[in-house]
Enzyme design. Structure first.
Site, PDB file in Angstrom:
ATOM      1  N   LEU A  10      33.231   9.491  93.210  1.00  0.00           N
ATOM      2  CA  LEU A  10      33.448   9.047  94.583  1.00  0.00           C
ATOM      3  C   LEU A  10      33.322   7.533  94.669  1.00  0.00           C
ATOM      4  CD1 LEU A  10      33.524   9.263  97.727  1.00  0.00           C
ATOM      5  CD2 LEU A  10      31.056   9.739  97.632  1.00  0.00           C
ATOM      6  N   SER A  11      34.284   6.884  95.308  1.00  0.00           N
ATOM      7  CA  SER A  11      34.209   5.456  95.622  1.00  0.00           C
ATOM      8  C   SER A  11      34.049   4.635  94.346  1.00  0.00           C
ATOM      9  CB  SER A  11      33.068   5.217  96.619  1.00  0.00           C
ATOM     10  OG  SER A  11      33.096   3.916  97.127  1.00  0.00           O
ATOM     11  N   ALA A  12      32.927   3.924  94.183  1.00  0.00           N
ATOM     12  CA  ALA A  12      32.710   3.193  92.938  1.00  0.00           C
ATOM     13  C   ALA A  12      32.703   4.149  91.756  1.00  0.00           C
ATOM     14  CB  ALA A  12      31.396   2.418  92.991  1.00  0.00           C
ATOM     15  N   HIS A  53      35.399   7.286 104.775  1.00  0.00           N
ATOM     16  CA  HIS A  53      35.059   7.069 103.372  1.00  0.00           C
ATOM     17  C   HIS A  53      34.047   8.108 102.914  1.00  0.00           C
ATOM     18  CE1 HIS A  53      34.973   4.727  99.721  1.00  0.00           C
ATOM     19  NE2 HIS A  53      33.653   4.703  99.753  1.00  0.00           N
TER      20      HIS A  53
END
Length: 336
Positions: free
Chosen positions: A160-162, A297
């Site tokens: 997820l994300s980073a 997000h």
């Protein structure tokens, strides 16, 4: 004595670093902002030490279901900024592992590496083969395969994300280790370099053609002729932290690597959300996308169906990303 130009350059460097640090900490969706975070490390996870030289100074956790058979698949799950290894529990991966009988490896970042606990998907020393955090994660995979006698041909990476950015790193730098990758609100490989920094990358300001994106992957593993990992992407249409255009760039990057075009061969809906599949000339599905309408997000989960638990950046949108990935990867029938 510093010249005025040198002092200005130094000041700008500090300013940009501070701005990047602020922006690399994702903003949770309003619905998740008031939720209390789960404990730092879930009891379902066990820490493993001594897994290698660990040049990226990461911690390794894992979840091995009871009576795990030999030759079982392995899933590597990478958390987002501000999170920890408990992400594997909240996102539904450990429960799926118990039901479908595969193991989960969960790298964990530290504030010593990154104050926001983001995996350093934008640092050149952490995204190249044999260096930094990427090498540490590769060592975790090797250790897990030995310890559980896992199937080296069925290792998958998601994040997820980073963590999604770092999943793309692992697909590019170590393609021989991963059959497929699942990127949730993440970034293409080499995006920070292409855009001139992590902030412009996240906002979709990298101006690259699919061939240019694909070249960045090919340079990460010189001389490698395949097979390359297949790709699945989940992206919220209302994500203000990692702009939805990054999903388009990911598809462009990995369809080019796979020798496919950028026109979807299947366009339908799953749980009411737009879903696309891209096939190579042989007809094999090599890329897949879920555009989660209205989602900010975060990681899509569906607690009512037994998939995950709502938490900051873990969003109940009645779609189970972990379950859909399990289906796509052939791990078993998930909770999509």
């Amino acid at each position: 004595m510093q010249t005025r130009a040198a002092r200005l350059t130094a000041a700008l460097t500090v300013l940009v670093a501070a701005l990047a640090a602020a922006l690399l900490t994702p903003r949770p969706a309003v619905a998740a902002a008031s939720l209390t975070p789960r404990p730092a490390i879930a009891t379902a996870l066990t820490e493993v030490t001594g897994f290698g030289s660990n040049p990226g100074a990461l911690r390794m956790f894992r979840h091995d279901p009871p009576d795990l058979p030999a030759n079982a698949p392995v899933v590597v799950a990478l958390h987002g900024c501000g999170q920890d290894a408990g992400y594997a529990v909240d996102s539904g991966w450990t429960a799926l592992a118990d039901r479908l009988r595969f193991s989960v490896v969960v790298p964990q970042q530290s504030t010593a590496n990154n104050l926001s606990k983001c995996f350093d998907w934008f640092q050149s020393g952490d995204i190249a083969r044999g260096t930094g955090e990427a090498a540490s994660i590769a060592q975790m995979v090797d250790r897990q395969l030995v310890d559980v006698r896992g199937d080296a041909s069925r290792v998958y990476v998601t994040g997820l994300s980073a963590g999604g950015g770092m999943a793309a790193v692992m697909m590019a730098a170590y393609p021989e280790k991963f059959a497929a990758g699942g990127i949730v609100a993440g970034l293409p490989y080499g995006c920070s370099d292409a855009a001139g920094g992590p902030y412009p990358c996240m906002f979709g300001w990298a101006n690259q053609t699919p061939v240019q994106w694909g070249d960045r992957v090919r340079r990460a593993r010189p001389g490698y002729s395949g097979p390359w990992p297949t790709l699945t992407v989940f992206q919220g249409s209302a994500d203000g932290t990692v702009k939805p255009s990054n999903m388009t760039d990911l598809v462009g990057q990995w369809t080019d690597v796979q020798g496919a075009d950028q026109s979807a061969d299947v366009s339908d809906t799953v749980a009411g959300y737009p879903h696309r599949i891209y096939r190579d000339p042989s007809g094999r599905a090599v890329a897949e996308t879920y555009s989660v309408t209205g989602m900010g997000h975060g990681q899509p989960v569906d607690p009512a169906a037994g998939c995950g638990s709502a938490a900051p950046y873990i969003l109940d949108v009645h779609l189970c990303a972990a379950g859909r990935l399990s289906d796509t990867w052939g791990l078993g029938v998930g909770l999509g």
